[in-house]
Design a protein around this motif. Structure first.
Motif, PDB file in Angstrom:
ATOM      1  N   GLU A 110      46.265 -91.823 -13.808  1.00 50.31           N
ATOM      2  CA  GLU A 110      44.880 -91.436 -13.514  1.00 50.31           C
ATOM      3  C   GLU A 110      44.449 -91.945 -12.147  1.00 50.31           C
ATOM      4  O   GLU A 110      43.785 -91.249 -11.390  1.00 50.31           O
ATOM      5  CB  GLU A 110      43.915 -91.976 -14.593  1.00 50.31           C
ATOM      6  N   PHE A 111      44.845 -93.169 -11.821  1.00 55.54           N
ATOM      7  CA  PHE A 111      44.483 -93.744 -10.527  1.00 55.54           C
ATOM      8  C   PHE A 111      45.026 -92.881  -9.384  1.00 55.54           C
ATOM      9  O   PHE A 111      44.311 -92.548  -8.441  1.00 55.54           O
ATOM     10  CB  PHE A 111      45.013 -95.184 -10.403  1.00 55.54           C
ATOM     11  N   LYS A 125      45.913 -89.718  -9.429  1.00 56.44           N
ATOM     12  CA  LYS A 125      45.257 -88.403  -9.405  1.00 56.44           C
ATOM     13  C   LYS A 125      43.892 -88.472  -8.735  1.00 56.44           C
ATOM     14  O   LYS A 125      43.484 -87.547  -8.050  1.00 56.44           O
ATOM     15  CB  LYS A 125      45.125 -87.864 -10.836  1.00 56.44           C
ATOM     16  N   ASP A 126      43.215 -89.579  -8.923  1.00 52.99           N
ATOM     17  CA  ASP A 126      41.906 -89.745  -8.288  1.00 52.99           C
ATOM     18  C   ASP A 126      42.052 -90.160  -6.823  1.00 52.99           C
ATOM     19  O   ASP A 126      41.420 -89.585  -5.938  1.00 52.99           O
ATOM     20  CB  ASP A 126      41.087 -90.797  -9.055  1.00 52.99           C
ATOM     21  N   TYR A 127      42.938 -91.130  -6.580  1.00 53.94           N
ATOM     22  CA  TYR A 127      42.999 -91.721  -5.235  1.00 53.94           C
ATOM     23  C   TYR A 127      43.386 -90.706  -4.170  1.00 53.94           C
ATOM     24  O   TYR A 127      42.849 -90.692  -3.073  1.00 53.94           O
ATOM     25  CB  TYR A 127      43.986 -92.898  -5.196  1.00 53.94           C
ATOM     26  N   ASN A 148      40.328 -88.645  -3.572  1.00 52.84           N
ATOM     27  CA  ASN A 148      39.146 -89.455  -3.226  1.00 52.84           C
ATOM     28  C   ASN A 148      39.513 -90.871  -2.804  1.00 52.84           C
ATOM     29  O   ASN A 148      39.117 -91.847  -3.439  1.00 52.84           O
ATOM     30  CB  ASN A 148      38.205 -89.566  -4.443  1.00 52.84           C
ATOM     31  N   LYS A 182      38.695 -98.757  -3.279  1.00 51.99           N
ATOM     32  CA  LYS A 182      39.589 -98.471  -4.411  1.00 51.99           C
ATOM     33  C   LYS A 182      41.016 -98.924  -4.163  1.00 51.99           C
ATOM     34  O   LYS A 182      41.754 -99.233  -5.087  1.00 51.99           O
ATOM     35  CB  LYS A 182      39.639 -96.963  -4.655  1.00 51.99           C
ATOM     36  N   SER A 236      42.135 -88.003   2.666  1.00 53.86           N
ATOM     37  CA  SER A 236      42.109 -87.270   1.397  1.00 53.86           C
ATOM     38  C   SER A 236      43.018 -86.049   1.473  1.00 53.86           C
ATOM     39  O   SER A 236      43.062 -85.360   2.470  1.00 53.86           O
ATOM     40  CB  SER A 236      40.686 -86.815   1.074  1.00 53.86           C
ATOM     41  N   LYS A 285      42.701 -83.567  -0.618  1.00 58.34           N
ATOM     42  CA  LYS A 285      41.979 -82.519  -1.348  1.00 58.34           C
ATOM     43  C   LYS A 285      42.340 -81.142  -0.774  1.00 58.34           C
ATOM     44  O   LYS A 285      42.354 -80.967   0.437  1.00 58.34           O
ATOM     45  CB  LYS A 285      40.476 -82.757  -1.179  1.00 58.34           C
ATOM     46  N   GLN A 292      45.554 -80.977  -9.221  1.00 55.53           N
ATOM     47  CA  GLN A 292      45.605 -82.066 -10.209  1.00 55.53           C
ATOM     48  C   GLN A 292      46.868 -81.970 -11.069  1.00 55.53           C
ATOM     49  O   GLN A 292      47.455 -82.983 -11.426  1.00 55.53           O
ATOM     50  CB  GLN A 292      44.354 -82.039 -11.087  1.00 55.53           C
ATOM     51  N   GLN A 298      49.656 -84.781 -11.381  1.00 57.70           N
ATOM     52  CA  GLN A 298      50.130 -85.324 -12.661  1.00 57.70           C
ATOM     53  C   GLN A 298      51.660 -85.452 -12.627  1.00 57.70           C
ATOM     54  O   GLN A 298      52.220 -86.493 -12.972  1.00 57.70           O
ATOM     55  CB  GLN A 298      49.703 -84.381 -13.807  1.00 57.70           C
TER      56      GLN A 298
END
Ligand code: HEC
Ligand code: HEC
Length: 233
Positions: free
Chosen positions: A82-83, A85-87, A90, A95, A111, A113, A118, A122
């Motif tokens: 999860e970290f 996927k977020d980092y 973002n 963080k 980023s 992005k 996602q 994963q």
């Protein structure tokens, strides 16, 4: 990035045998190469450079497993995924688990992005936390050490799969390197040609099996090294 302390913590995590809950069908290894390797070195053991753009991926994976907050050992890997996927979409200095000094040197990760989905993340993260393990590192290092100690000819024979058909002293699918050395009595020319172009029907012991051509797979220079090594067997 504090490798030593990372190793110990990772040992604890992995003996806890964390299972991932759902597996992605995407090829995390390939995606990691495509989407992350322009900044993060992905080798195991990692290569480090004076002007590297980012910490090696092994360090990132070890780091996160080390510092992630989780209620239990088995929750660590899912949390770590999860970290990631977020980092990646973002990122921020607050963080990041990178130590302050490294963060200053590298700068915060830009980023990604829009460059990675996602689902892809994963798969990448699952791969990161199953591939960059202490166990795999130790194995890779042992192999590197063994290869480094070998004569170059033997290393090439091993790395190119010659030893799956040839042994030094015993006929296998192909004749032993000893038999070949005796046949040519120190002369390399035919040996080099046969490694380049293949060979068939010269050795009864091979019972019709064929020596494949390696000209496209091995450089002339390495074929020379291999031949020199073979005539000395
Ligand atoms: C343009 C260069 C660049 C690309 C591409 C890049 N990264 Fe990074 N990444 C960095 C830098 C620089 C850092 C170190 C600073 C920081 O922690 O933000 C970093 C840090 C990280 C961290 C945090 C490490 C920590 O210790 O907290 C993670 C996780 C990460 N990257 C994952 C990825 C993944 C996964 C990809 C591929 C999808 C990727 N990065 C692609 C430059 C990059
Ligand atoms: C798939 C099995 C196989 C692999 C892999 C293989 N060989 Fe062979 N090799 C053979 C066979 C079979 C022969 C005997 C061919 C014959 O009877 O002429 C042979 C013969 C040879 C010969 C003798 C050729 C001659 O002209 O007398 C040399 C030298 C040789 N191999 C080197 C190598 C090297 C070096 C590699 C790795 C780069 C390699 N082989 C990989 C099966 C293999």
């Amino acid at each position: 990035m504090m490798y030593k302390s990372l190793f110990l913590a990772t040992l604890v995590v992995f003996s806890g045998c964390a299972q991932q809950e759902h597996h992605s069908n995407l090829d995390g290894k390939k995606l990691l190469e495509q989407k992350c390797s322009q900044c993060h070195n992905t080798d195991l053991p990692p290569k480090t450079f004076a002007d590297e753009k980012a910490p090696p991926m092994m360090a990132v994976a070890f780091h996160i497993k080390d510092f992630i907050h989780a209620s239990s050992e088995s929750d660590k890997i899912p949390k770590a995924i999860e970290f990631v996927k977020d980092y990646v979409v973002n990122p921020s200095a607050s963080k990041s688990f990178c130590d302050k000094q490294s963060l200053k040197e590298y700068g915060v990760m830009p980023s990604q992005k829009g460059k990675v989905t996602q689902d892809e993340l994963q798969a990448i993260a699952e791969y990161m936390f199953s591939h960059y393990t202490l166990q795999n590192l130790t194995q890779a290092q042992m192999l590197e050490n063994r290869l480094a100690k070998m004569p170059k000819g033997k290393r090439l024979a091993l790395q190119n799969g010659c030893l799956s058909c040839h042994k030094i002293n015993k006929d296998l699918v192909g004749p032993s390197f000893h038999t070949i050395a005796k046949r040519y009595d120190g002369k390399m020319t035919t040996i080099e040609q046969s490694i380049k172009n293949g060979s068939s029907n010269k050795y009864k012991t091979s019972r019709g099996a064929v020596m494949p051509a390696f000209a496209k797979k091995i450089s002339d220079q390495d074929i020379k090294v291999l031949s020199e090594w073979i005539v000395q067997r």
